[in-house]
Design an enzyme around this catalytic site. Structure first.
Site, PDB file in Angstrom:
ATOM      1  N   SER A 178      -1.229  16.091  43.191  1.00 39.22           N
ATOM      2  CA  SER A 178      -1.528  14.837  43.891  1.00 39.22           C
ATOM      3  C   SER A 178      -2.940  14.894  44.476  1.00 39.22           C
ATOM      4  CB  SER A 178      -0.531  14.611  45.031  1.00 39.22           C
ATOM      5  OG  SER A 178      -1.017  13.586  45.870  1.00 39.22           O
TER       6      SER A 178
ATOM      7  N   HIS B 119      -1.514  12.965  39.844  1.00 42.90           N
ATOM      8  CA  HIS B 119      -0.650  12.031  40.572  1.00 42.90           C
ATOM      9  C   HIS B 119      -1.510  11.294  41.587  1.00 42.90           C
ATOM     10  CE1 HIS B 119       3.260  10.715  42.215  1.00 42.90           C
ATOM     11  NE2 HIS B 119       2.757  10.920  43.410  1.00 42.90           N
TER      12      HIS B 119
ATOM     13  N   ASP C  77      -1.588   8.723  44.623  1.00 45.01           N
ATOM     14  CA  ASP C  77      -0.733   8.109  45.655  1.00 45.01           C
ATOM     15  C   ASP C  77      -1.407   6.898  46.276  1.00 45.01           C
ATOM     16  OD1 ASP C  77       0.287  11.388  46.398  1.00 45.01           O
ATOM     17  OD2 ASP C  77       1.644   9.764  45.833  1.00 45.01           O
TER      18      ASP C  77
ATOM     19  N   MET D  36      -1.193   3.874  48.880  1.00 41.50           N
ATOM     20  CA  MET D  36      -0.448   3.557  50.102  1.00 41.50           C
ATOM     21  C   MET D  36      -1.066   2.344  50.802  1.00 41.50           C
ATOM     22  SD  MET D  36      -0.062   7.380  51.660  1.00 41.50           S
ATOM     23  CE  MET D  36       0.613   8.701  50.660  1.00 41.50           C
TER      24      MET D  36
ATOM     25  N   HIS E  15       1.596   6.330  41.784  1.00 42.71           N
ATOM     26  CA  HIS E  15       2.773   6.172  42.639  1.00 42.71           C
ATOM     27  C   HIS E  15       2.477   5.075  43.653  1.00 42.71           C
ATOM     28  CE1 HIS E  15       5.455   8.312  45.873  1.00 42.71           C
ATOM     29  NE2 HIS E  15       5.950   7.133  45.508  1.00 42.71           N
TER      30      HIS E  15
ATOM     31  N   MET F 107       3.190   3.162  46.667  1.00 47.83           N
ATOM     32  CA  MET F 107       3.937   3.088  47.919  1.00 47.83           C
ATOM     33  C   MET F 107       3.495   1.821  48.649  1.00 47.83           C
ATOM     34  SD  MET F 107       3.759   7.133  48.806  1.00 47.83           S
ATOM     35  CE  MET F 107       2.381   7.365  47.676  1.00 47.83           C
TER      36      MET F 107
ATOM     37  N   MET G 238      11.899  11.267  45.853  1.00 55.11           N
ATOM     38  CA  MET G 238      11.000  11.757  46.887  1.00 55.11           C
ATOM     39  C   MET G 238      11.693  12.870  47.671  1.00 55.11           C
ATOM     40  SD  MET G 238       8.127  10.321  46.655  1.00 55.11           S
ATOM     41  CE  MET G 238       7.404  10.887  48.199  1.00 55.11           C
TER      42      MET G 238
ATOM     43  N   ASP H 124       8.611  14.949  44.391  1.00 49.53           N
ATOM     44  CA  ASP H 124       7.312  14.698  45.015  1.00 49.53           C
ATOM     45  C   ASP H 124       7.414  14.870  46.522  1.00 49.53           C
ATOM     46  OD1 ASP H 124       5.253  11.645  45.157  1.00 49.53           O
ATOM     47  OD2 ASP H 124       4.823  13.729  45.691  1.00 49.53           O
TER      48      ASP H 124
HETATM   49  C1  DX5 Z   1       3.594  11.520  49.840  1.00 42.40           C
HETATM   50  C2  DX5 Z   1       3.079  11.495  48.416  1.00 42.40           C
HETATM   51  C3  DX5 Z   1       3.133  12.854  47.784  1.00 42.40           C
HETATM   52  C4  DX5 Z   1       2.296  13.867  48.532  1.00 42.40           C
HETATM   53  C5  DX5 Z   1       2.680  15.238  48.072  1.00 42.40           C
HETATM   54  O1  DX5 Z   1       3.803  10.207  50.253  1.00 42.40           O
HETATM   55  O2  DX5 Z   1       3.844  10.619  47.633  1.00 42.40           O
HETATM   56  O3  DX5 Z   1       2.650  12.768  46.436  1.00 42.40           O
HETATM   57  O4  DX5 Z   1       0.944  13.622  48.280  1.00 42.40           O
HETATM   58  O5  DX5 Z   1       1.977  16.109  48.871  1.00 42.40           O
HETATM   59  P1  DX5 Z   1       2.442  17.596  49.162  1.00 42.40           P
HETATM   60  O6  DX5 Z   1       2.627  18.230  47.802  1.00 42.40           O
HETATM   61  O7  DX5 Z   1       1.275  18.121  49.921  1.00 42.40           O
HETATM   62  O8  DX5 Z   1       3.707  17.517  49.936  1.00 42.40           O
HETATM   63 ZN    ZN Z   2       3.439  10.585  45.380  1.00 45.97          ZN
END
Ligand code: DX5
Ligand code: ZN
Length: 216
Positions: free
Chosen positions: A9, A34, A36, A38, A67, A69, A138, A176
């Site tokens: 990520s 990956h 993310d 948000m 991903h 969110m 998750m 994840d």
């Molecule tokens: C959290 C993200 C994950 C996160 C994972 O909301 O969806 O992808 O970045 O990070 P680690 O591996 O550091 O827990």
């Molecule tokens: Zn993620």
């Protein structure tokens, strides 16, 4: 059973040097990143948007595992498709019609994923299993990297892996959040094949050994 994949990520990389993060993933011999996304509403954090994805697109051949969110992921399918995402994963908990969002993702020529939070009932995903290429369980509550793995999610992973086999599907089962050598091993044993790792990957002293341990 899909071949095991580790998808680092970029959230855990330096956000002023995303390209360095991309090159570190390439140097580890990996093929997925990956991303993310948000919105500060579905999750209590803001990360980056389609412009960042579009600017990274021409600079790497990595598979963009995006991903979303977002409270309204349906409103951003076109933007991320244009930006060069190959795969969009949307949450069952978000405020949209899941069936039509998945259809829009596939109509845009992308792979479609469905995600659930740790406290959601995996049975909510059953109506969509035939329509997705990936299911994301998750293993932390989304919003931040570096959180602790929630072991109760292993039951959901096992349930969805069993449903995949019973129904003859071959979607990827992704995990994840808090994935490291040990939690990743537990998730693999439960049936996961696609492991997102942010903190553990970027902090690993030997990234190739870390990846090899997860994909054996
Ligand atoms: C959290 C993200 C994950 C996160 C994972 O909301 O969806 O992808 O970045 O990070 P680690 O591996 O550091 O827990
Ligand atoms: Zn993620």
């Amino acid at each position: 059973m899909p071949t095991p994949v580790v998808a680092p990520s970029l959230l855990a990389a330096n956000h002023g040097e995303f390209i360095a993060g991309i090159r570190a993933i390439e140097a580890a011999g990996l093929t997925w990143v990956h991303l993310d996304i948000m919105d500060g509403h579905f999750v209590p954090n803001i990360s980056f948007g389609p412009q960042v994805v579009a600017d990274l697109r021409p600079r790497t051949k990595l598979h963009f595992d995006v991903h979303l969110m977002l409270t309204h992921p349906d409103r951003f399918v076109t933007a991320f498709a244009k930006a060069g995402a190959e795969r969009l994963t949307v949450h069952i908990e978000a405020a949209h019609d899941m069936g039509s969002t998945l259809a829009a993702i596939k109509a845009a020529g992308l792979k479609a994923g469905i995600a659930m939070n740790p406290d959601s009932d995996p049975r909510r995903l059953l109506p969509y299993l035939a329509s997705v290429d990936l299911v994301l369980c998750m293993t932390v509550f989304p919003g931040f990297g570096g959180q602790a793995f929630i072991p109760e999610v292993l039951d959901s992973i096992r349930f969805l892996a069993a449903e995949r086999q019973a129904r003859g599907h071959d979607f990827r089962l992704e995990v994840d959040g808090g994935i490291n050598a040990e939690t990743g091993r537990q998730c693999r044993a439960a049936g996961a094949d696609t492991l997102v790792a942010g903190t553990a990957f970027f902090k690993a002293t030997d990234r190739q050994a870390f990846v090899a341990g997860l994909t054996a």
